[in-house]
Design an enzyme around this catalytic site. Sequence first.
Site, PDB file in Angstrom:
ATOM      1  N   HIS A 353       0.836  -1.254  -0.084  1.00  0.00           N
ATOM      2  CA  HIS A 353      -0.011   0.108   0.076  1.00  0.00           C
ATOM      3  C   HIS A 353       0.833   1.404   0.133  1.00  0.00           C
ATOM      4  O   HIS A 353       0.466   2.121   0.691  1.00  0.00           O
ATOM      5  CB  HIS A 353      -0.961  -0.061   1.233  1.00  0.00           C
ATOM      6  CG  HIS A 353      -1.641  -1.380   1.404  1.00  0.00           C
ATOM      7  ND1 HIS A 353      -1.193  -2.144   2.369  1.00  0.00           N
ATOM      8  CD2 HIS A 353      -2.615  -1.887   0.414  1.00  0.00           C
ATOM      9  CE1 HIS A 353      -2.215  -3.206   2.340  1.00  0.00           C
ATOM     10  NE2 HIS A 353      -2.847  -3.153   1.173  1.00  0.00           N
ATOM     11  N   CYS A 354       2.037   1.213  -0.750  1.00  0.00           N
ATOM     12  CA  CYS A 354       2.811   2.539  -0.885  1.00  0.00           C
ATOM     13  C   CYS A 354       3.318   2.780   0.557  1.00  0.00           C
ATOM     14  O   CYS A 354       3.623   4.214   0.781  1.00  0.00           O
ATOM     15  CB  CYS A 354       2.124   3.413  -1.691  1.00  0.00           C
ATOM     16  SG  CYS A 354       1.786   3.116  -3.128  1.00  0.00           S
ATOM     17  N   ALA A 355       3.581   2.002   1.485  1.00  0.00           N
ATOM     18  CA  ALA A 355       3.962   2.439   2.834  1.00  0.00           C
ATOM     19  C   ALA A 355       4.843   1.378   3.394  1.00  0.00           C
ATOM     20  O   ALA A 355       4.598   0.674   4.382  1.00  0.00           O
ATOM     21  CB  ALA A 355       2.592   2.468   3.731  1.00  0.00           C
TER      22      ALA A 355
END
Lengths: 395, 81
Positions: A353-355
């Site tokens: 999740h791009c994290a």
Amino acid sequence: MTPEDLERAAGDSAVGGVSAYFDHAATSWPKPTGVVDAVVRALTVGGGSPGRAAHRLGLEASREIYAARTACAAFLGARRSKDIIFTRGCTESCNLMLKGLLRAGDRVVVSSMEHNSVARPLAVLARLGVEVVRVAAHENGTMDPASIEAALSAPTRAVVCQHVSNVTGTIQPIAEITRIAHNAGAVVLVDGAQAAGHLDVDLSQLGVDAYAVSGHKGMLGPQGIGLLYLNPELEVDGLLEGGTGGGSETVEMPSSRPDRYEPGTPNTPGILGLGAAVAFLGGEGAAQRDQEQLLTQHLHEGILDIGGYRVSGPAPGSPRGPVVSVVPDSGTPPELAAWLDREHGIACRAGLHCAPWAHETMGTRDTGTCRFGLGYGLTETHVDMLLDALRVYRS
Amino acid sequence: MTRRQKRPFVVFGFETTHDALAAEAVLKAADLRVVPIPAPPVLGALCGIAMRIPPESAGRARDLLAAADLDPVTRAEIEDF
């Protein structure tokens, strides 16, 4: 839009039979009718270039943008509407507040739960000489204000912290962090991508110096629009220069907001869609936020009852944004997400999740998670459908 | 077609369209006859939007704008249709 309309919209996806949409943390779907109407109107009836010509089409577009900016400011608790800067999205907002402020030699303290829209600009700034100090959150994703305070032992230009985690739904104690940071002489920059529209965000109470907002997630606007609130006292450099419709005799950008940060023809359809979304959220959509909290708790508790899934983030009953992330005991998050889509028409997202920082904090860096993001249009029926599917997957 | 006569007006210039439209909203709320026009050269800027009002309303308009923290950056007297 009635509940029946929402049920129908959620079940009649033009891309082929989505039964339940649980990817609101990525982008909300469907949009309220008023948002769709506003975008269509901007592209048909009122398509003039705002802020330039004084003919009726141009003026009407300018007035509509003024009204949308004023509505966004009121919705978020900003005192002056000119402190609301429209951007292409929360990522641009984060880049503007970080790259517009921080310079070589500055020191910045940042939470370990940040999205890449913060982590990546900071990586660039670190290469340019900004000292980036990452402070570890608790394993449930919460930033301890005492940890921030300890990290402020050296002179620090800014503290950067998200408001709500896009991985776990954890709500950070922004007001307390702001108090501590200001006492240490640091400004506070917040990524509010997962908070605005889902939580009651009141900037006048939070006291932050900059707050980045996504227009198309909880705010229910179209993709391609976001905003950045800048405290009147905070001066940052713009990312772009260009035409603003005024002061054209000079090559210097105007010093006044919002033009200082908004060169080029604005995204009128997106801004007007966002304005309509804010009107919805302030009216009939207010009940949606209460419903989201109940559904999120129902989903969280239901997953724990089923067993066989590790749920990241705060314990059941604790305040959280409308996000529930799981790792199945059998199979992988991508397998689960693909199975839910293929077999049940349930849309969700697997991965990091791009994290990646957040997953390092949670101990899910190697697996990622399967994330269920709740929002507008979902009902208890949809949540029960998901729980039934998760029960089948586990068996 | 009859050619219209020019009449005197006062125009206020602002640094941003946002401020100009905020001024328009304030003056309209007070029932002043405000009209947005392309900024005339006499204001020192060759583009942008200015607010035109009848000269007899200029004093009240100035007070209303000041109360709303919307001081115009330029002011001029013009003749317009």
